[in-house]
Design an enzyme around this catalytic site. Sequence first.
Site, short mmCIF file in Angstrom:
data_model
loop_
_atom_site.label_atom_id
_atom_site.label_comp_id
_atom_site.label_asym_id
_atom_site.label_seq_id
_atom_site.Cartn_x
_atom_site.Cartn_y
_atom_site.Cartn_z
N THR A 125 0.87 -1.18 0.00
CA THR A 125 0.00 0.00 0.00
C THR A 125 0.91 1.24 0.00
OG1 THR A 125 -0.24 -0.29 2.40
CG2 THR A 125 -2.05 -1.05 1.00
N THR A 163 0.41 -7.99 12.53
CA THR A 163 1.58 -7.56 11.81
C THR A 163 1.28 -6.99 10.48
OG1 THR A 163 2.06 -9.19 10.23
CG2 THR A 163 2.51 -9.77 12.36
N GLU A 167 6.29 4.60 7.28
CA GLU A 167 5.91 5.76 6.49
C GLU A 167 6.73 6.99 6.87
OE1 GLU A 167 1.25 4.58 5.61
OE2 GLU A 167 1.73 5.86 7.33
N ASN A 214 -0.09 10.55 5.54
CA ASN A 214 -1.35 10.20 6.19
C ASN A 214 -2.40 11.31 6.13
OD1 ASN A 214 -1.18 7.41 7.59
ND2 ASN A 214 0.83 8.36 7.89
N SER A 255 -6.61 9.97 -1.02
CA SER A 255 -6.62 10.62 -2.33
C SER A 255 -5.74 9.89 -3.33
CB SER A 255 -6.15 12.07 -2.20
OG SER A 255 -4.84 12.12 -1.68
#
Length: 408
Positions: free
Chosen positions: A152, A189, A276, A403, A408
Amino acid sequence: MIKKVQKSGVTAAAGVQAAGIHAGFKKRKKDMALLYFPDGATVAGVFTKNKVKAAPVQYDQQALQQHDRFKAILVNSGNANACTGKQGKADVEETVKLLAAELNIQPEEVLVSSTGVIGMFMNMETMRKGVKAIAPELSEFGGAAASKAIMTTDTVPKEVSFTFEVDGKTATIGGMVKGSGMIHPNLGTMLGYITTDVAISQTALHAMLLKAADATFNHATVDGDTSTNDSVFVAATGKLANPLIASAEDAGYAEVEAAVLSICSQLAQLLVKDGEGATKFVEVIVSGAKTMADAVSIGKSVATSSLVKTAMFGEDANWGRVITAAGYADTEYFDADVIDIAFSSKNGEIQLCEAGMGVVFDEELAKKILEADEINILIDLHLGTEAASTWTCDFSYDYVKINADYRS
């Protein structure tokens, strides 16, 4: 002895095929993965402890309670199928039947995973087209494509494989995992898939996975959020043809257990390193605890502290944030007046706190140590002999950017 192998991730073990394609859940990138075990595999799984569980998680938990042998695991990314009510469950059941028909297997031999945006109904037209398109792509060399398809916000695919010895034979284990945000120890996880060619019972496999997950994935945190879809599976094809390992007393159990622990540890650390917006991998090492529970609690408390994580990003040797986070951890034994704190990296080590008090230290050396991309926070409680590590990363500006516009 554990040795790395060249064949990719989940398809490194005999009896496993995989594929990864762009089905259409995302605009351009691969978004559907399939693991296929032509002769079947014994499968065990562990799942999120979040009280909000996605439809595929609920389905898989029930399926694994009822059966131990499976032939396929389908994964889509881009839609979590979470908080979708009866429709979400119906979509999982339709997906299972679609894939079973396409592979000419039974619906009860199929497991399903989803990851992505929460609260959106699954686009079943895309799912139907994807299921038809992915089956012909299956290959024993499809592991790399599958690992890309489950991503992702990940920036890189994450896969590991190696060999080890079982009963005088060379066994293989491989795995892939996705996750970059919404990662916090409370197994879960994110999504993880591990395969091996060992012959082993579901009971033994589940015991190993549960223990390994608790020692690895449950010690990894990026942002303190536990997902609705977290799942980890281990599938054993039995192609090694070793005597069946049914319990901890059987030959080979210890070797397989060590391999499962090793691959879970490697995959968990890959998750954190790709957190991230992360620029630094941080290991919080707590030693000298009276109990293991205290060591773990303090490690997680420090690792999830936003103030500690931002200090790591800013390369600021603010040890006060570390001792503060340690102090509000849920512990049975704690004495602030004996704690030592140090930071270390490939650039050196520096003592910042001794016996609960700050010491004069070289700010330039501290800055140099924190400039490294892998940092250790060392906390010695001086109360006992127990120790534990927790893996985390820093908080950067990019974490907020990623985030802030995730949908979007």
